[in-house]
Write an enzyme that holds these catalytic residues in place. Sequence first.
Site, PDB file in Angstrom:
ATOM      1  N   CYS A   1       0.850  -1.039  -0.209  1.00 57.56           N
ATOM      2  CA  CYS A   1      -0.054   0.072   0.237  1.00 57.56           C
ATOM      3  C   CYS A   1       0.804   1.169   0.083  1.00 57.56           C
ATOM      4  CB  CYS A   1      -1.034   0.038   1.337  1.00 57.56           C
ATOM      5  SG  CYS A   1       0.048  -0.126   2.881  1.00 57.56           S
TER       6      CYS A   1
ATOM      7  N   HIS B   1      -3.224   6.304  20.794  1.00 53.32           N
ATOM      8  CA  HIS B   1      -3.714   5.247  19.638  1.00 53.32           C
ATOM      9  C   HIS B   1      -4.935   4.629  20.462  1.00 53.32           C
ATOM     10  CE1 HIS B   1      -3.996   2.098  16.632  1.00 53.32           C
ATOM     11  NE2 HIS B   1      -3.327   2.988  15.827  1.00 53.32           N
TER      12      HIS B   1
END
Length: 672
Positions: free
Chosen positions: A29, A594
Amino acid sequence: MTSATTRDRAEEIIAAVGGPSNVLSLTHCATRLRFELRDASVVDQKAVEQIPGVMGAVPQSGDRYQVVIGGAVQTVFTQIMHLPAMASVGAGRQSDADVKAAARAKGRGRVAWLDAVFEYLSDSFRPLLGVLLGASLIIAFAAVLDALGVVDFRAADKPATWVFVDAMWRAVFYFLPIMVAYNAAKKLQVDPWLGATVMAAVMTPDFLSLTSAASTVCTTNDTLGTTACVADVFNLPMQLNDYGGQVFVPLIMVAVLAPLYRALKRVFPENIQMVFVPFLSMVVMIPVTAFLLGPLGIWLGTGLGDGLAWLNGNAPIVFAIVIPLIYPFLVPLGLHWPLNALMLVNLNTLGYDFIQGPMGAWNFACFGATAGVLVLAVRDKDNQMRQTATGALAAGLLGGISEPSLYGIHLRFKRIYPRMLVGCLVGGLIIGLLGGVDTQAFAFTSLLTIPVFDPIPVYVIAVAAAFVVSMVLVIVSDYRTPEQRAEALAERAQTEADLALEASAAPVEPAEPGPAPAPATPTSVVAAPVAGRLVPLAEVADPVFSSLALGEGVGVVPSAGEVVAPVAGELVTVADTGHAFGIRTADGVEVLVHVGIDTVRMAGDGFTVAVAKGQHVAAGDRLGTVDLDAVRAAGFDTTTVVTVLNSRTLTGVTPRPAGTVVPGDAVIDVEP
C-alpha cells in the site's frame, strides 16, 4: 539512500521473513509491504524490526504479514521484486493482462470453433492499433483545418502539400488488407510474408489496370452507386474489385491458405520447402483469391454493411441504442473487431460510416466512469487509484483507447458497468432521436477526433451526456461496494497514521557539543487519556508498539469511552477515523494517543472526533469518544496506547507502574 543500501535492505527483509521460498506473493500500500507467506511462524520478528528503515512489523491473520516502511515503500517493493531470487514470486494484484485474460476466459462458450474464429479476428487486427490511431489523429487534424476553412480536403484540385497529407493517413487504410493478411497468417502459423504477398497481388497497378482492358465489361450498381467490372482472364470471368481498405478478403484468404500451406509442408522434404512451398502457395492462392475469395469477401462485407444500413435507416433509434450498449461487452472479449471491419466496408462502399457515431457514446460513457473514479480517488486520497485513473482517462480522451479504463479499473469493480451502461443508453438515445451521426473517415472516438463527425453538435451533445451521466452516477453511488469502500478508507487512515509516525520519528540532527547539563528532574508528565487499567507497553498486543518502535509509553485498558488530551499542545495528527491523535507540546515532546489495536480497520465506525488538526488543546480537553462495545463486537482490542514518539531525543521517558487510572493521572514522566 544509495541503491546498494536499498538492495541490502530488501535482501535483509526477505531473509527475515523466511526467504524467497516462503513468500507466496507480495503487494504494497502507500506505507506497508504486504506479504502472503507459506508459513508466518518462521518469520524472525526481531530481525525485521532491527532492519534500518523499517518502522515496525505487524503479523496478520493467517499467514499474512506486514512490514511498515513509510513513504519509501515503493522503492523497497521495487527493489525486492527485482531481486533474482524473487523472480518466481507473484506481485499479488492481478495485472491488466491478467484481468483481460480472465474476462476473455469467462466469455468463451462451449463452441470451440466459434471462440477460435473471434480470437483469429481479434489477433489479426490488434497489432494494428498503433497505426490506426496515428492515421485517426491525422484525419482529425485534417478535419479541423477543413472546418476552419484553411483547405477543402474534399476538393479534387487540392495543392500538392495537402494531397501528401492525405497520403499519410490513406496509406494505412488502403494497404490495410496486406497488414491484416500478415497478422492473420502469423496467427495461423503461416509464413506472414506469404499471406501479405498473396493479398498484395490483387492490389498492384497491373491488377487494377485490368479494368481498362478491351475484354473487360463494367456495370453500375444503382443501389450502392458502385461500378463492377468483369475481365476475361484464362477465358474465365474474373470480377475486378478495388481491394484497398477491404478486410474480409484477407481474413478469408488466409483461412484457406493455412491448410494448403501445412499440406505442402508435409508433402515436401524440409530441405526444399523454402523453394516449393511459397511457390506453389502463390500459384494456387493468388488465382483463387482473384477469381473466388476476393469477390466473396466483397460480397460478404457489402451484404453485412447493407443489413446494418437497413437497420440504421428503418430503426435508427434502435440502432443508435444497441451499438453503444453491446460494445462494453464486445471489447473485453475482443469481439468488436468485426464491427470495426464493417466500418471500413461502409467507408469503401458508401463513402461514409454510421457505426462510429453511436460507438462514441460508449467510449465517452467509459471515460466518464473513469473520471468518476478519479474524482473519488482524489477525494479519498487514494494515490494508486488516482494514478491509474489519470492515465486511463488521458488515454481515452486523447487517444480514444478504452482498454486502460476497462482492464485497469472497470472490470475490477463490478459496480461500474451498470452505471456506465446508463451513460451508453443516454448517449445512444440522443443520437437516435436527433437523426444519427455519420463520418467519412475511420477515427478513434476521442476529443481530438470530434471534428470528423457530422453533425458535430449532435455528436458533442450525445458524447457529453454519456460522459457526464456515467461520471455522476459513479461519484454519487461509488464504484466500490460498502465493504470495499470501508477497506479503502481504513487503509487510507492507516497510511496517514504511518506517514505521521514516520515524520515524528525522523532522526534529529545532533546539537553542537556544549557543557554537560546539570542533573535534571522530571519537568513534565503525560497523563492518562482514558480511565481504566494501566499496563506496561510490553503487554500491548501490537508488536509495533510493544517493540518501542514508536517510542516508550504505556497501555490503558479503558473502562469508559471518553478520550482526553494527555498533555497540552498542538494537534499535529488527527485521524479521520478517530482512532489516533498526535500532540506536540510547547517544549517539543511528541505524544501519540492510539485508541485500540488495529481499530483503523473500523473506518471510524463507533468513533467520534471532537478536535481538528492544528488546534491547540489543554491537558484534559476532550479529543473524542469511542464506543467500546462496538470495538469489542468488531473483534478488536480496546487497549489505548500512549507513547512519546521522540523518546530517543529526550533525556528520559519513564512509564509509571501498572494500576488503575483516571483521566489526568500521570502515566509517563518525561525529562527534557
